[in-house]
Design an enzyme around this catalytic site. Structure first.
Site, PDB file in Angstrom:
ATOM      1  CE  LYS A   1      -4.497  -0.673   2.100  1.00  0.00           C
ATOM      2  NZ  LYS A   1      -5.260  -0.466   3.351  1.00  0.00           N
TER       3      LYS A   1
HETATM    4  C1  E4P Z   1      -8.608   0.050   3.129  1.00  0.00           C
HETATM    5  O1  E4P Z   1      -7.705  -0.521   2.586  1.00  0.00           O
HETATM    6  C2  E4P Z   1      -8.572   0.559   4.505  1.00  0.00           C
HETATM    7  O2  E4P Z   1      -7.873  -0.366   5.294  1.00  0.00           O
HETATM    8  C3  E4P Z   1      -9.931   0.698   5.140  1.00  0.00           C
HETATM    9  O3  E4P Z   1     -10.965   0.318   4.273  1.00  0.00           O
HETATM   10  C4  E4P Z   1     -10.164   1.986   5.846  1.00  0.00           C
HETATM   11  O4  E4P Z   1     -11.454   1.978   6.396  1.00  0.00           O
HETATM   12  P1  E4P Z   1     -11.927   2.977   7.555  1.00  0.00           P
HETATM   13  O5  E4P Z   1     -12.273   4.280   6.910  1.00  0.00           O
HETATM   14  O6  E4P Z   1     -13.145   2.320   8.131  1.00  0.00           O
HETATM   15  O7  E4P Z   1     -10.795   3.086   8.520  1.00  0.00           O
END
Ligand code: E4P
Length: 217
Positions: free
Chosen positions: A83
């Site tokens: 990521k």
């Molecule tokens: C995506 O890759 C993230 O880990 C995640 O969906 C973030 O979600 P949140 O906004 O509920 O923290």
């Protein structure tokens, strides 16, 4: 449509894998913190359970730091996706990593223009955060719709991971828009199974079976 699980909780992952509905995993530093474990240990344990893509996120700010982290993460398992944040430095890292054959997931995407830039940089995945957009009274699903239209217009190979999913509606709307993947928190996945009429129907059929079974031969 592929379902990823947005979690670092091993038990939740095992349950979804057993049900045959876990095509991959996404994690982030918050989810790793919640697991209370070391990132490398968790990711390597997940990799023993899940054969699909597993996203791991670093904290580097510069392109060099991100590339270094990515090279380290990609030694942890063969199915690691790195990521990378949606910044200029991040997209530079994506270009470099793409040439090295390391898969990337551009995260913290909140607009179609950011997704377009990430696709042009050669991102394997792009993660628009629908729930966080809804939180600030913007329309998360509209952003997905616009990204899908742009990617289709030009045939980008980058896959869209609908992230920050908060409801079954987010998943269903993603499917209607043809998004490649939704990354779903275990709590939302659990809700997707249920409908009160299903429970009521099972109960009624059982009652009718019991009522009828000794009345005819
Ligand atoms: C995506 O890759 C993230 O880990 C995640 O969906 C973030 O979600 P949140 O906004 O509920 O923290």
């Amino acid at each position: 449509m592929k379902f990823f699980l947005d979690t670092a909780e091993i038990e939740d992952i095992k349950k979804a894998v057993a049900l045959g509905i876990c095509d991959g995993i996404t994690t982030n530093p918050t989810l790793i913190m919640k697991s209370g474990r070391n990132q490398k240990d968790v990711i390597q344990e997940i990799a023993k359970i899940v054969s699909g893509p597993i996203s791991a996120e670093g904290i580097g700010d510069t392109t060099e730091e991100m590339v270094k982290e990515a090279e380290e993460f990609s030694t942890w398992a063969k199915n690691i996706v790195v990521k990378v944040p949606m910044t200029k430095e991040g997209l530079n890292a994506v270009r470099i990593l793409s040439k090295k054959g390391i898969k990337t997931n551009v995260t913290l995407v909140f607009s179609p223009s950011q997704a377009l830039l990430a696709a042009k940089a050669g991102a394997t995945y792009v993660s628009p955060f629908v729930g966080r957009l809804d939180d600030i009274k913007e329309d998360g699903m509209l952003v997905i719709s616009e990204i899908m239209q742009i990617f289709r217009n030009y045939g980008f190979a980058t896959e869209v991971i609908v992230a920050s999913v908060r409801s079954t509606k987010h998943v269903v709307e993603s499917a209607k828009l043809g998004a490649h993947i939704a990354t779903i928190p275990p709590k939302v996945l659990e809700i997707m199974w249920h409908h009160s009429l299903t429970d009521k129907g099972i109960q009624t059929f059982k009652e009718h079976y019991e009522k009828h079974k000794n009345t005819v031969k």
